[in-house]
Design an enzyme around this catalytic site. Structure first.
Site, PDB file in Angstrom:
ATOM      1  N   GLU A  65       0.469  -2.227  10.971  1.00 44.26           N
ATOM      2  CA  GLU A  65       0.297  -2.312   9.522  1.00 44.26           C
ATOM      3  C   GLU A  65       1.486  -1.672   8.811  1.00 44.26           C
ATOM      4  OE1 GLU A  65      -2.889  -1.312   5.995  1.00 44.26           O
ATOM      5  OE2 GLU A  65      -2.764   0.069   7.686  1.00 44.26           O
ATOM      6  N   GLU A  66       2.106  -0.687   9.458  1.00 45.44           N
ATOM      7  CA  GLU A  66       3.188   0.071   8.813  1.00 45.44           C
ATOM      8  C   GLU A  66       4.564  -0.531   9.060  1.00 45.44           C
ATOM      9  OE1 GLU A  66       0.037   2.070   7.493  1.00 45.44           O
ATOM     10  OE2 GLU A  66       2.096   2.041   6.712  1.00 45.44           O
ATOM     11  N   LEU A  92      -3.580   4.145  11.245  1.00 47.41           N
ATOM     12  CA  LEU A  92      -4.526   5.005  10.539  1.00 47.41           C
ATOM     13  C   LEU A  92      -5.191   4.196   9.448  1.00 47.41           C
ATOM     14  CD1 LEU A  92      -5.222   7.857  11.259  1.00 47.41           C
ATOM     15  CD2 LEU A  92      -3.948   8.623   9.258  1.00 47.41           C
ATOM     16  N   ASP A  93      -6.424   3.786   9.738  1.00 47.88           N
ATOM     17  CA  ASP A  93      -7.153   2.949   8.795  1.00 47.88           C
ATOM     18  C   ASP A  93      -8.005   3.797   7.872  1.00 47.88           C
ATOM     19  OD1 ASP A  93      -9.985   1.463   8.274  1.00 47.88           O
ATOM     20  OD2 ASP A  93      -8.243   0.156   8.064  1.00 47.88           O
ATOM     21  N   ASP A 128       0.854  -1.202   0.000  1.00 53.23           N
ATOM     22  CA  ASP A 128       0.000   0.000   0.000  1.00 53.23           C
ATOM     23  C   ASP A 128       0.883   1.242   0.000  1.00 53.23           C
ATOM     24  OD1 ASP A 128      -2.136  -1.547   2.527  1.00 53.23           O
ATOM     25  OD2 ASP A 128      -2.130  -1.744   0.343  1.00 53.23           O
ATOM     26  N   ASP A 170      -0.216   8.166   7.700  1.00 47.72           N
ATOM     27  CA  ASP A 170      -0.001   6.768   8.111  1.00 47.72           C
ATOM     28  C   ASP A 170       1.283   6.680   8.931  1.00 47.72           C
ATOM     29  OD1 ASP A 170      -1.059   5.266   4.961  1.00 47.72           O
ATOM     30  OD2 ASP A 170      -2.049   5.208   6.919  1.00 47.72           O
ATOM     31  N   GLU A 212      -6.884  -5.407  12.013  1.00 48.75           N
ATOM     32  CA  GLU A 212      -8.139  -4.798  11.547  1.00 48.75           C
ATOM     33  C   GLU A 212      -9.336  -5.625  12.028  1.00 48.75           C
ATOM     34  OE1 GLU A 212      -6.992  -2.330   7.498  1.00 48.75           O
ATOM     35  OE2 GLU A 212      -7.048  -4.525   7.346  1.00 48.75           O
ATOM     36  N   ASP A 247      -3.535  -0.814  13.693  1.00 47.25           N
ATOM     37  CA  ASP A 247      -3.580  -0.145  12.395  1.00 47.25           C
ATOM     38  C   ASP A 247      -3.642   1.332  12.743  1.00 47.25           C
ATOM     39  OD1 ASP A 247      -5.646  -0.348   9.358  1.00 47.25           O
ATOM     40  OD2 ASP A 247      -3.990   0.981   9.954  1.00 47.25           O
TER      41      ASP A 247
HETATM   42  P1  FBP Z   1      -6.083   0.671   5.121  1.00 48.90           P
HETATM   43  O1  FBP Z   1      -6.346   2.037   4.651  1.00 48.90           O
HETATM   44  O2  FBP Z   1      -5.647   0.588   6.504  1.00 48.90           O
HETATM   45  O3  FBP Z   1      -5.237  -0.130   4.209  1.00 48.90           O
HETATM   46  O4  FBP Z   1      -7.554  -0.023   5.231  1.00 48.90           O
HETATM   47  C1  FBP Z   1      -8.169  -0.728   4.403  1.00 48.90           C
HETATM   48  C2  FBP Z   1      -9.425  -0.010   3.880  1.00 48.90           C
HETATM   49  O5  FBP Z   1      -9.146   1.286   3.464  1.00 48.90           O
HETATM   50  C3  FBP Z   1     -10.598  -0.001   4.858  1.00 48.90           C
HETATM   51  O6  FBP Z   1     -10.618   1.071   5.718  1.00 48.90           O
HETATM   52  C4  FBP Z   1     -11.794   0.062   3.894  1.00 48.90           C
HETATM   53  O7  FBP Z   1     -12.956  -0.475   4.427  1.00 48.90           O
HETATM   54  C5  FBP Z   1     -11.294  -0.736   2.716  1.00 48.90           C
HETATM   55  O8  FBP Z   1      -9.872  -0.769   2.794  1.00 48.90           O
HETATM   56  C6  FBP Z   1     -11.684  -0.096   1.425  1.00 48.90           C
HETATM   57  O9  FBP Z   1     -11.240  -0.940   0.408  1.00 48.90           O
HETATM   58  P2  FBP Z   1     -11.795  -0.757  -1.089  1.00 48.90           P
HETATM   59  O10 FBP Z   1     -11.319   0.586  -1.549  1.00 48.90           O
HETATM   60  O11 FBP Z   1     -11.191  -1.906  -1.846  1.00 48.90           O
HETATM   61  O12 FBP Z   1     -13.281  -0.850  -1.008  1.00 48.90           O
END
Ligand code: FBP
Length: 331
Positions: free
Chosen positions: A102-103, A123-124, A73, A79, A280, A121
């Site tokens: 995650e980082e 910053l999700d 990512d 983040d 997560e 995580d």
């Molecule tokens: P990260 O930003 O921590 O990688 O989180 C994953 C995430 O962004 C979730 O928050 C979200 O529900 C999902 O992925 C969205 O994924 P997509 O864009 O494939 O729907």
């Protein structure tokens, strides 16, 4: 003269997080104050991150740093910043001996006598930062298995979700909230920025057993397995409402309050699902179960899934009990 407590002149602002943690410490099996301090350290770091999230556009904290995390990512500046803020606060607190983030590719040994392991995580939903959509922090807390002060072992880190002693999330939204459980129900606290403190605003949270909201990225529906497509067809026949922010903590929090189901299934792009089990899904599964809901990978209870890798992914079905069971029945 009405009593001070009931006087309408000075509205009661509620129980401060610190007070709540102190009042409920005795509930906890290892009630020696360490977990309480750990929760305070998380709250403190989240206040700093909240301050930086709120003014990100003014202090050049928008956009990517130009590097990727081990999942490939694109790392956003926030983040990396959030990861530094939480790692620093937890290292200084001394209660956490090892941190999975995650980082960070591998776990971070904090070289101390700490009794706890944390998976976080920082910053999700970071792809939403630049467009000012709600984002969050997700955390899972475990008790280490090996004796404190000895080298960290795999058994300390790769623990099933059912071994969590506490878990929760921070939602940086229209208001900032900290929601957590220590296995004795779920409580939500709202941040009061002028006082710099969290106050109990959502005591003993319960998710409705049923709901009318489904949250899934239908943009990937061409590669959904038939049972998922069938369940979505069922939701539409029932005139359920589609709501998908694309920020896990924000989608989860809405469904926790209103009832609903969030699904991130296996797709062609993510054949094992996209979301990470350790930092997560396990935390949100613990919270939702403590609130009366359910979480699975479509078949198996999330909290029972064995950990084999820090960054392993899983399909994720979470929310109102009857809705998750219905979706599982299609499987
Ligand atoms: P990260 O930003 O921590 O990688 O989180 C994953 C995430 O962004 C979730 O928050 C979200 O529900 C999902 O992925 C969205 O994924 P997509 O864009 O494939 O729907």
């Amino acid at each position: 003269m009405p009593s001070i407590e009931s006087s309408r002149i000075a509205h009661s602002i509620g129980t401060a997080l610190d007070r709540f943690i102190k009042n409920n410490q005795s509930q906890f099996q290892y009630a020696s104050g360490e977990l309480s301090q750990l929760l305070r350290d998380i709250a403190l770091a989240s206040k700093v991150v909240n301050r930086e999230v709120n003014k990100a556009g003014l202090i050049d904290l928008m956009g990517a740093v130009g590097s990727q995390n081990m999942a490939g990512d694109e790392q956003q500046k926030l983040d990396v910043l959030a990861n530094i803020r939480f790692t620093r606060a937890l290292a200084k607190g001394g209660e956490v001996c090892a941190l999975v983030s995650e980082e960070s590719d591998s776990f971070v040994d904090l070289n101390n006598e700490g009794q706890y392991v944390i998976a976080i995580d920082p910053l999700d939903g970071s792809s939403n930062i630049d467009v000012n959509v709600s984002i969050g922090t997700i955390f899972s807390i475990y008790r280490r298995k090996s004796p404190a002060g000895t080298p960290i072992q795999e058994l300390d880190i790769l623990q099933k979700g059912s071994e969590q002693v506490a878990a929760g999330y921070v939602l940086y939204g229209s208001s900032t909230m900290l929601v957590y459980t220590t296995g004795y129900g779920v409580n939500g606290f709202t941040y009061e920025p002028t006082l710099g403190e969290y106050f109990l605003s959502h005591p003993n949270m319960k998710i409705p057993e049923d709901g009318k909201i489904y949250s899934i990225n239908e943009g990937s529906s061409n590669s959904f397995a038939q049972p998922v497509s069938d369940y979505l067809k069922f939701c539409k026949e029932k005139n359920y409402t589609a709501r998908y922010i694309g920020s896990l903590v924000a989608d989860f929090h809405r469904n926790l309050l209103k009832g609903g189901i969030y699904i991130y299934p296996a797709t062609a792009k993510d054949p094992k699902g996209k979301l990470r089990l350790m930092y997560e899904c396990n935390a949100l599964a613990f919270v939702v179960e403590q609130a009366g809901g359910k979480a699975s990978d479509g078949k198996e209870r999330i909290l029972d899934i064995a950990l084999t890798d820090l960054h392993q992914r899983t399909a994720f079905f979470v929310g109102s009990k009857n809705m998750v069971e219905k979706a599982e029945n299609f499987n």
